[in-house]
Scaffold this motif. Structure first.
Motif, mmCIF file in Angstrom:
data_model
loop_
_atom_site.group_PDB
_atom_site.id
_atom_site.type_symbol
_atom_site.label_atom_id
_atom_site.label_comp_id
_atom_site.label_asym_id
_atom_site.label_seq_id
_atom_site.Cartn_x
_atom_site.Cartn_y
_atom_site.Cartn_z
ATOM 1 N N TRP A 118 -2.030 11.667 -1.430
ATOM 2 C CA TRP A 118 -0.816 11.184 -0.776
ATOM 3 C C TRP A 118 -0.380 12.087 0.361
ATOM 4 O O TRP A 118 0.238 11.618 1.320
ATOM 5 C CB TRP A 118 0.292 10.935 -1.793
ATOM 6 C CG TRP A 118 1.122 12.073 -2.246
ATOM 7 C CD1 TRP A 118 0.815 12.990 -3.203
ATOM 8 C CD2 TRP A 118 2.451 12.383 -1.813
ATOM 9 N NE1 TRP A 118 1.859 13.860 -3.387
ATOM 10 C CE2 TRP A 118 2.879 13.504 -2.540
ATOM 11 C CE3 TRP A 118 3.325 11.823 -0.882
ATOM 12 C CZ2 TRP A 118 4.125 14.092 -2.378
ATOM 13 C CZ3 TRP A 118 4.580 12.402 -0.714
ATOM 14 C CH2 TRP A 118 4.966 13.524 -1.449
ATOM 15 N N TYR B 153 -10.395 7.137 -2.876
ATOM 16 C CA TYR B 153 -9.767 7.676 -1.663
ATOM 17 C C TYR B 153 -10.301 9.078 -1.371
ATOM 18 O O TYR B 153 -10.576 9.420 -0.208
ATOM 19 C CB TYR B 153 -8.254 7.691 -1.823
ATOM 20 C CG TYR B 153 -7.509 7.889 -0.521
ATOM 21 C CD1 TYR B 153 -7.068 6.799 0.217
ATOM 22 C CD2 TYR B 153 -7.241 9.165 -0.027
ATOM 23 C CE1 TYR B 153 -6.389 6.968 1.421
ATOM 24 C CE2 TYR B 153 -6.564 9.349 1.166
ATOM 25 C CZ TYR B 153 -6.148 8.249 1.887
ATOM 26 O OH TYR B 153 -5.483 8.429 3.080
ATOM 27 N N MET C 184 -2.232 10.761 3.281
ATOM 28 C CA MET C 184 -1.558 9.550 3.754
ATOM 29 C C MET C 184 -0.298 9.894 4.538
ATOM 30 O O MET C 184 -0.034 9.321 5.604
ATOM 31 C CB MET C 184 -1.189 8.664 2.570
ATOM 32 C CG MET C 184 -2.366 8.089 1.812
ATOM 33 S SD MET C 184 -1.772 7.207 0.346
ATOM 34 C CE MET C 184 -3.313 6.567 -0.311
ATOM 35 N N SER D 104 0.833 -1.203 0.000
ATOM 36 C CA SER D 104 0.000 0.000 0.000
ATOM 37 C C SER D 104 0.869 1.256 0.000
ATOM 38 O O SER D 104 2.023 1.224 0.468
ATOM 39 C CB SER D 104 -0.901 0.017 1.232
ATOM 40 O OG SER D 104 -0.132 0.259 2.398
ATOM 41 N N GLN E 278 0.662 3.745 1.923
ATOM 42 C CA GLN E 278 1.012 4.069 3.308
ATOM 43 C C GLN E 278 2.213 3.255 3.780
ATOM 44 O O GLN E 278 3.091 3.781 4.477
ATOM 45 C CB GLN E 278 -0.188 3.821 4.225
ATOM 46 C CG GLN E 278 -1.368 4.742 3.959
ATOM 47 C CD GLN E 278 -2.376 4.157 2.992
ATOM 48 O OE1 GLN E 278 -2.012 3.371 2.098
ATOM 49 N NE2 GLN E 278 -3.637 4.511 3.147
ATOM 50 N N THR E 279 2.250 1.977 3.399
ATOM 51 C CA THR E 279 3.383 1.132 3.769
ATOM 52 C C THR E 279 4.655 1.611 3.090
ATOM 53 O O THR E 279 5.740 1.617 3.704
ATOM 54 C CB THR E 279 3.099 -0.333 3.383
ATOM 55 O OG1 THR E 279 1.930 -0.782 4.084
ATOM 56 C CG2 THR E 279 4.268 -1.232 3.723
ATOM 57 N N GLN F 270 -0.837 10.926 8.029
ATOM 58 C CA GLN F 270 -1.144 9.830 8.954
ATOM 59 C C GLN F 270 0.129 9.120 9.418
ATOM 60 O O GLN F 270 0.178 8.586 10.531
ATOM 61 C CB GLN F 270 -2.076 8.802 8.280
ATOM 62 C CG GLN F 270 -3.291 9.385 7.577
ATOM 63 C CD GLN F 270 -4.064 10.387 8.397
ATOM 64 O OE1 GLN F 270 -4.471 10.089 9.513
ATOM 65 N NE2 GLN F 270 -4.270 11.574 7.850
ATOM 66 N N VAL F 271 1.142 9.117 8.563
ATOM 67 C CA VAL F 271 2.406 8.450 8.910
ATOM 68 C C VAL F 271 3.309 9.376 9.724
ATOM 69 O O VAL F 271 3.816 9.008 10.785
ATOM 70 C CB VAL F 271 3.137 7.968 7.633
ATOM 71 C CG1 VAL F 271 4.475 7.322 7.985
ATOM 72 C CG2 VAL F 271 2.266 6.997 6.854
ATOM 73 N N ALA G 245 5.847 4.749 4.885
ATOM 74 C CA ALA G 245 6.425 4.411 6.183
ATOM 75 C C ALA G 245 7.801 3.771 6.026
ATOM 76 O O ALA G 245 8.729 4.078 6.792
ATOM 77 C CB ALA G 245 5.489 3.467 6.942
#
Length: 235
Positions: A54, A182, A57, A26, A28-29, A60-61, A32
């Motif tokens: 993005w 999204y 996203m 993903s 997000q992964t 959030q990280v 991260a």
């Protein structure tokens, strides 16, 4: 496999390893993974038509990752307002405005019309060189490019070598459907110009609406045989 032009072999090897491990994960992964492995990493965004996805996203990280915006002096006023909207909505903690060198502009674009005579040089002065300077403290940088945007990006990986830096494209594999879903899922603010037919939004003089069926970036430098500003073409 041949290295990308100008790529550092060590960085290219690291990019290949990250791509093999995280490339199909993903966004997000991917974000991260890049942030965890690079203390000095920046995000580069145009605050354009799809940037909210993005950046949401990323917030959030880690909402305090430095975010570089190339303030060329030629953006739509709507883009500047959108930058402020997303910065506040996502509580982005470190948005930096990167501007061209005033001396270089005075020497080569005193009347502000270089975009009409030589758009490549204009992009170089207002985007490529300022970004090069701004990225000097960083070992990696992230951006919002996607494969679906045009033919030049069709094979885009999530991780690649950009000279001596790692370059991360977390949304590389996402298409229009995922982007739209999204936006809807999180009710993200849209760039005001999207409703007017602008699918990819850059500097005002060199951006136009797209027609049904065209690539999203067809409205950039229309009629010029140009589809990239230069910051994504080689180190």
């Amino acid at each position: 496999m041949a290295l990308p032009e100008g790529a550092d072999p060590e960085v290219a090897g690291r990019a290949a390893a990250l791509e093999a491990r995280f490339g199909d994960k993903s966004p997000q992964t991917i974000l991260a993974a890049a942030i965890e492995r690079h203390a000095e990493v920046a995000a580069v965004t145009s605050f354009g038509a799809e940037s909210a996805v993005w950046l949401h996203m990323l917030a959030q990280v880690d909402r305090n990752v430095p975010i570089l915006f190339l303030d060329t002096g030629k953006h739509f006023p709507a883009t500047q307002r959108y930058r402020e909207t997303l910065t506040e909505a996502f509580s982005l903690g470190d948005v930096r405005l990167i501007r061209p060198d005033p001396a270089a502009l005075a020497a080569e674009d005193a009347n502000g019309m270089l975009f009409a005579a030589d758009p490549d040089r204009c992009c170089h002065l207002r985007k490529t060189e300022p970004l090069k300077r701004a990225l000097q403290p960083f070992s990696a940088w992230m951006n919002g490019r996607k494969r679906h945007q045009n033919a030049m990006r069709a094979g885009l990986p999530a991780f690649e070598a950009d000279g001596s830096r790692l370059k991360v494209n977390p949304l590389a594999r996402w298409g229009r459907e995922e982007i739209a879903a999204y936006f809807a899922r999180f009710d993200l603010p849209r760039h005001p110009l999207v409703a007017e037919g602008y699918a990819s939004i850059g500097c005002m003089p060199c951006t136009s609406p797209v027609k049904p069926g065209e690539d999203p970036r067809a409205g950039r430098w229309r009629g010029r045989g140009k589809s990239e500003c230069g910051i994504h073409v080689g180190p």
